[in-house]
Scaffold this motif. Structure first.
Motif, short mmCIF file in Angstrom:
data_model
loop_
_atom_site.label_atom_id
_atom_site.label_comp_id
_atom_site.label_asym_id
_atom_site.label_seq_id
_atom_site.Cartn_x
_atom_site.Cartn_y
_atom_site.Cartn_z
N THR A 65 -2.99 -40.53 -5.71
CA THR A 65 -2.80 -41.30 -7.10
C THR A 65 -3.45 -42.64 -6.72
O THR A 65 -3.66 -43.25 -7.63
CB THR A 65 -1.41 -41.22 -7.34
N THR A 66 -3.11 -43.07 -5.56
CA THR A 66 -3.86 -44.57 -5.11
C THR A 66 -5.13 -44.18 -4.39
O THR A 66 -5.09 -43.41 -3.43
CB THR A 66 -2.92 -45.15 -4.24
N PRO A 112 -5.83 -36.97 -9.71
CA PRO A 112 -4.26 -36.66 -10.21
C PRO A 112 -3.98 -37.27 -11.48
O PRO A 112 -4.67 -38.32 -11.78
CB PRO A 112 -3.20 -36.98 -9.12
N GLY A 164 -2.15 -39.75 -14.02
CA GLY A 164 -1.39 -41.03 -13.59
C GLY A 164 -2.06 -41.76 -12.25
O GLY A 164 -1.43 -42.70 -12.16
N SER A 165 -3.19 -41.27 -12.08
CA SER A 165 -3.86 -42.07 -10.80
C SER A 165 -4.25 -43.54 -11.28
O SER A 165 -4.46 -43.82 -12.48
CB SER A 165 -5.07 -41.49 -10.26
N SER A 223 -4.55 -36.18 -0.18
CA SER A 223 -3.90 -37.41 -0.57
C SER A 223 -3.59 -38.40 0.70
O SER A 223 -3.32 -39.62 0.53
CB SER A 223 -2.40 -37.16 -1.07
N ASN A 246 -6.94 -36.21 -4.10
CA ASN A 246 -5.80 -35.82 -4.50
C ASN A 246 -4.75 -37.02 -4.38
O ASN A 246 -3.45 -36.75 -4.90
CB ASN A 246 -5.24 -34.66 -3.39
#
Length: 208
Positions: free
Chosen positions: A181-182, A203, A205-206, A157, A179
């Motif tokens: 989300t953005t 993930p 809700g990405s 992430s 990993n």
């Protein structure tokens, strides 16, 4: 061979090579000492210089924990090298550090590393796995170009940017996990010549 990098406290040296030509041909193993003595003074080995072991016949190299810096192309074209452990104090993998280490099968990147340099593992054709630690923010151009044995990759992430052709030619990749989300910024060529039908795991809700 060593270059003195500090002739006063804390007295440090860099591992290097002499006269621009590698002197390690024919040696299959190397253990870099954590300290060396010169003119009755003890010096701590803290860095491995530019192209220091490039082109050597090593199958294994032991690096002491005293080393915090490894220079560009330090192990480039060590095509017989199969394994190496990078000390935890190292904070970046520089340009071409392991380029053309064709038989290198696995590498553990230390948790403090924040960037993986341009062409760092380019054409490490036998590399089957790599763990990118959570502190890495940038994977530069061509970092894993031609790593044709890589089967999966997880982008932590922390990564915000992946350069051109970073994973080009990794044609045995069976899955990619991101990993964040953005998603990180990538280029049009980042995953060129990678099977477009493989799963991409992100993930819930990405952003899309």
């Amino acid at each position: 061979y060593n270059n003195i990098t500090s002739s006063e406290e804390p007295y440090t040296v860099e591992v290097t090579y002499q006269n621009g030509t590698s002197t390690y041909s024919g040696l299959t193993q190397a253990a870099i000492p954590s300290e060396v003595i010169y003119d009755k003074q003890t010096y701590r080995v803290t860095s491995i210089g530019f192209m220091a072991f490039s082109g050597g016949d090593f199958t294994s190299i032991t690096i002491p924990n005293s080393v915090t810096s490894i220079g560009e192309y330090a192990f480039g074209s060590c095509w017989k090298l199969t394994t190496i452990t990078i000390p935890e104090g190292v904070t970046s993998i520089e340009k071409g550090t392991f380029k053309y280490c064709d038989r290198l099968k696995s590498v553990t990147i230390p948790s403090k590393v924040t960037s993986i340099g341009e062409s760092a593992f380019e054409f490490c054709g036998d590399l089957t796995s790599i763990t990118i630690p959570e502190n890495v923010t940038t994977i530069y151009s061509g970092a894993f170009f031609g790593c044709s044995s890589l089967k999966s990759i997880t982008i932590p992430s922390s990564v915000t940017s992946i350069g051109e052709s970073a994973f080009k030619g990794c044609n045995r990749l069976a899955s990619i996990t991101v990993n964040a989300t953005t998603p990180p910024t990538i280029q049009t060529s980042t995953f060129i010549d990678v099977n477009r039908s493989i799963p991409l795991y992100v993930p819930a809700g990405s952003l899309t």
